[in-house]
Design an enzyme around this catalytic site. Sequence first.
Site, mmCIF file in Angstrom:
data_model
loop_
_atom_site.group_PDB
_atom_site.id
_atom_site.type_symbol
_atom_site.label_atom_id
_atom_site.label_comp_id
_atom_site.label_asym_id
_atom_site.label_seq_id
_atom_site.Cartn_x
_atom_site.Cartn_y
_atom_site.Cartn_z
ATOM 1 N N LYS A 98 0.858 -1.187 0.000
ATOM 2 C CA LYS A 98 0.000 0.000 0.000
ATOM 3 C C LYS A 98 0.893 1.235 0.000
ATOM 4 O O LYS A 98 1.701 1.446 0.895
ATOM 5 C CB LYS A 98 -0.910 0.020 1.229
ATOM 6 C CG LYS A 98 -1.803 1.266 1.264
ATOM 7 C CD LYS A 98 -2.433 1.457 2.628
ATOM 8 C CE LYS A 98 -3.010 2.865 2.720
ATOM 9 N NZ LYS A 98 -3.440 3.195 4.081
ATOM 10 N N GLY A 143 -7.847 9.381 10.390
ATOM 11 C CA GLY A 143 -8.063 9.465 11.826
ATOM 12 C C GLY A 143 -9.114 10.458 12.271
ATOM 13 O O GLY A 143 -9.319 10.646 13.471
ATOM 14 N N ALA A 176 -9.500 5.714 4.988
ATOM 15 C CA ALA A 176 -9.367 6.884 5.867
ATOM 16 C C ALA A 176 -10.691 7.606 6.083
ATOM 17 O O ALA A 176 -11.470 7.801 5.146
ATOM 18 C CB ALA A 176 -8.337 7.874 5.365
ATOM 19 N N ASN A 209 -8.504 1.932 10.503
ATOM 20 C CA ASN A 209 -7.671 1.638 11.661
ATOM 21 C C ASN A 209 -8.224 2.326 12.903
ATOM 22 O O ASN A 209 -8.698 1.689 13.834
ATOM 23 C CB ASN A 209 -6.224 2.053 11.411
ATOM 24 C CG ASN A 209 -5.314 1.651 12.554
ATOM 25 O OD1 ASN A 209 -4.998 0.482 12.725
ATOM 26 N ND2 ASN A 209 -4.893 2.618 13.364
ATOM 27 N N THR A 210 -8.207 3.676 12.908
ATOM 28 C CA THR A 210 -8.581 4.428 14.092
ATOM 29 C C THR A 210 -10.021 4.162 14.525
ATOM 30 O O THR A 210 -10.314 4.107 15.728
ATOM 31 C CB THR A 210 -8.391 5.940 13.853
ATOM 32 O OG1 THR A 210 -7.073 6.164 13.355
ATOM 33 C CG2 THR A 210 -8.577 6.732 15.130
#
Length: 261
Positions: A104, A165, A191, A213-214
Amino acid sequence: MSENQSSDPLIIAGKAYNSRLIVGTGKYASYQQNADAARAAGAEIVTVALRRVNLSDKSQEILSDFVKPTEFTYLPNTAGCYTADESVRTLRLAREAGGWNLVKLEVLADQKTLYPNMPETLKAAEALIKDGFEVMVYCSDDPVYSRLLEEAGCCAIMPLGSLIGSGLGIMNPVNIRLIVEAARVPVIVDAGVGTASDAAIAMELGCDGVLMNTAIAAAKDPVRMARAMKHAVIAGREAYLAGRMPKKKYADPSSPLGGLI
């Protein structure tokens, strides 16, 4: 049929994956929590920030002891890189160290927004593809750059939903849809997802997958949120394939009006 809809696989660089949810390996309270969340998400691919994750120092806890490469496909990424040269060098070192070919790419513009630097991203993508890498690429929600990256040979286009995030969700659904309609490779929102409804919206727009992720790691209960995200991605995909009803300005009764007493 499994809950991950194995009859409808996600194909990336010629390999089939049952899950359309990709999760990260940062910001968790521990590697064990990370592993538990990845399993709860039903994920098969996990991203690994090469510059930030301990992969080799056996004197400390190591990611691969918990999130095992035998269980998950590792997707090395260039988080923290701000130039094309830096990104290319990082991934070449990764391939030498771990043999990774599917990667990535992300080339950031600045630390405040973590927005992608698109000229540098395209430059790096071209160099990596020439070098034999299979490149999944983080990019802005710009249909023109998305097309250029696909034409350069990227195997997946990964437009941001909103800032990394931020948890703001899908800020520009029109552009995401334009990218989906034009693409011949998988489009994976990367994202900005904050909660399950954001993931469902991305999938309802026709995206092939979601990377986050976050949204999971920063939840009060990451494992439970991971489970919610798994169901949201499946539901969004099913709704997209089903084809939603048209929107109308006026009511339309569910029961027929003819033959009323």
